[in-house]
Design a protein around this motif. Structure first.
Motif, short mmCIF file in Angstrom:
data_model
loop_
_atom_site.label_atom_id
_atom_site.label_comp_id
_atom_site.label_asym_id
_atom_site.label_seq_id
_atom_site.Cartn_x
_atom_site.Cartn_y
_atom_site.Cartn_z
N LEU A 158 0.82 -1.20 0.00
CA LEU A 158 0.00 0.00 0.00
C LEU A 158 0.86 1.26 0.00
O LEU A 158 0.47 2.28 -0.58
CB LEU A 158 -0.94 0.00 1.21
N ILE A 159 2.04 1.19 0.62
CA ILE A 159 2.95 2.35 0.59
C ILE A 159 3.31 2.70 -0.85
O ILE A 159 3.21 3.86 -1.27
CB ILE A 159 4.22 2.07 1.42
N GLU A 160 3.72 1.70 -1.61
CA GLU A 160 4.12 1.94 -2.99
C GLU A 160 2.93 2.36 -3.85
O GLU A 160 3.04 3.23 -4.72
CB GLU A 160 4.79 0.69 -3.56
N ARG A 161 1.77 1.73 -3.62
CA ARG A 161 0.57 2.09 -4.38
C ARG A 161 0.15 3.52 -4.08
O ARG A 161 -0.20 4.28 -4.99
CB ARG A 161 -0.57 1.13 -4.04
N ALA A 162 0.19 3.90 -2.80
CA ALA A 162 -0.19 5.27 -2.44
C ALA A 162 0.72 6.29 -3.11
O ALA A 162 0.25 7.34 -3.58
CB ALA A 162 -0.14 5.43 -0.91
N ALA A 163 2.01 5.99 -3.16
CA ALA A 163 2.97 6.89 -3.82
C ALA A 163 2.68 6.95 -5.32
O ALA A 163 2.77 8.02 -5.94
CB ALA A 163 4.39 6.42 -3.57
N ASP A 164 2.35 5.81 -5.92
CA ASP A 164 2.02 5.76 -7.34
C ASP A 164 0.80 6.62 -7.64
O ASP A 164 0.75 7.34 -8.65
CB ASP A 164 1.79 4.31 -7.76
N VAL A 165 -0.20 6.56 -6.76
CA VAL A 165 -1.41 7.37 -6.93
C VAL A 165 -1.07 8.86 -6.82
O VAL A 165 -1.55 9.68 -7.61
CB VAL A 165 -2.48 6.98 -5.89
N ILE A 166 -0.26 9.21 -5.85
CA ILE A 166 0.17 10.61 -5.69
C ILE A 166 0.82 11.11 -6.97
O ILE A 166 0.56 12.24 -7.43
CB ILE A 166 1.15 10.74 -4.50
N LEU A 167 1.67 10.28 -7.57
CA LEU A 167 2.36 10.68 -8.80
C LEU A 167 1.38 10.86 -9.95
O LEU A 167 1.43 11.87 -10.66
CB LEU A 167 3.41 9.63 -9.17
N LYS A 168 0.51 9.89 -10.14
CA LYS A 168 -0.38 9.97 -11.30
C LYS A 168 -1.40 11.09 -11.16
O LYS A 168 -1.87 11.64 -12.16
CB LYS A 168 -1.07 8.63 -11.55
N GLU A 169 -1.74 11.45 -9.92
CA GLU A 169 -2.68 12.54 -9.69
C GLU A 169 -1.97 13.88 -9.53
O GLU A 169 -2.59 14.90 -9.26
CB GLU A 169 -3.51 12.26 -8.44
#
Length: 208
Positions: free
Chosen positions: A118-129
């Motif tokens: 979830l840490i990596e996914r949350a960071a990925d979401v931050i980047l794409k948004e």
């Protein structure tokens, strides 16, 4: 209107005290915080601090809420595989995310778009948004791989903020070195604090 949140992730690099102090200051500043703690980070926290965190996220949340005197609902601790958490989707993205401290492995995963936790996914979401992502890397020396990953992320607007405290404020205690880094994080988040005076205020009497 949904309450803005800041996501804080603590990974397994040495320097857990940076993340915990940041969490404390965000609570003091009345910010709503989502907290993620990796399994290695729990071990490091036990090694480097007096905190003994339980294993379940809800128990960690209760302990830290009491420890930092957070308001009800101000702090939410999420499980590492809690894929239905709000921060796993761009429709409920946080206004900012700070990974503090950030391991080289976590940095590499984010730079390459991996979402194994979830840490990596949350960071990925931050980047794409296109929201604010701050990585407080704490490892030395740096290999070419580390530097290339940092450059790749910096080109995307990620703030690479290594845990390299300054000394011009003449620190006498380790806590003052920690506060130097936490103050810089808060500055980038636009959150007021009184940890370290801005450059120039205490240097005025000096002649260069």
């Amino acid at each position: 209107m949904r309450q803005p949140t800041i996501t804080v992730a603590i990974t397994g690099a040495s320097g857990a005290v940076y993340g915990l102090r940041l969490l404390e200051q965000l609570i003091v500043a009345k910010q709503t915080v989502y907290l993620l703690i990796s399994a290695p980070a729990q071990l490091v926290i036990q090694m480097e601090t007096d905190l003994k965190l339980p294993s379940h996220p809800s128990a960690i949340q209760a302990l830290l809420t009491e420890h930092y005197q957070a308001a009800p609902g101000q702090l939410q601790v999420l499980g590492r595989q809690q894929w239905l958490a709000p921060i796993a989707s761009g429709s409920a993205v946080s206004q900012a995310m700070v990974i503090c401290p950030c391991t080289s492995a976590t940095l590499a995963a984010i730079a390459n778009g991996l979402s194994r936790s979830l840490i990596e996914r949350a960071a990925d979401v931050i980047l794409k948004e296109q929201r604010q992502l701050i990585l407080v890397h704490r490892e030395t020396p740096l290999s070419v791989i580390h530097l290339e990953n940092m450059l790749r992320l910096a080109k995307l607007g990620v703030v690479i903020l290594p845990a390299n405290p300054g000394f011009y404020h003449r620190p006498h205690h380790i806590s003052e070195l920690v506060d130097f880094i936490v103050a810089r994080i808060l500055d980038h988040l636009g959150i007021e604090h009184t940890l370290i005076p801005p450059w120039g205020k205490e240097l005025a009497p000096y002649q260069f």
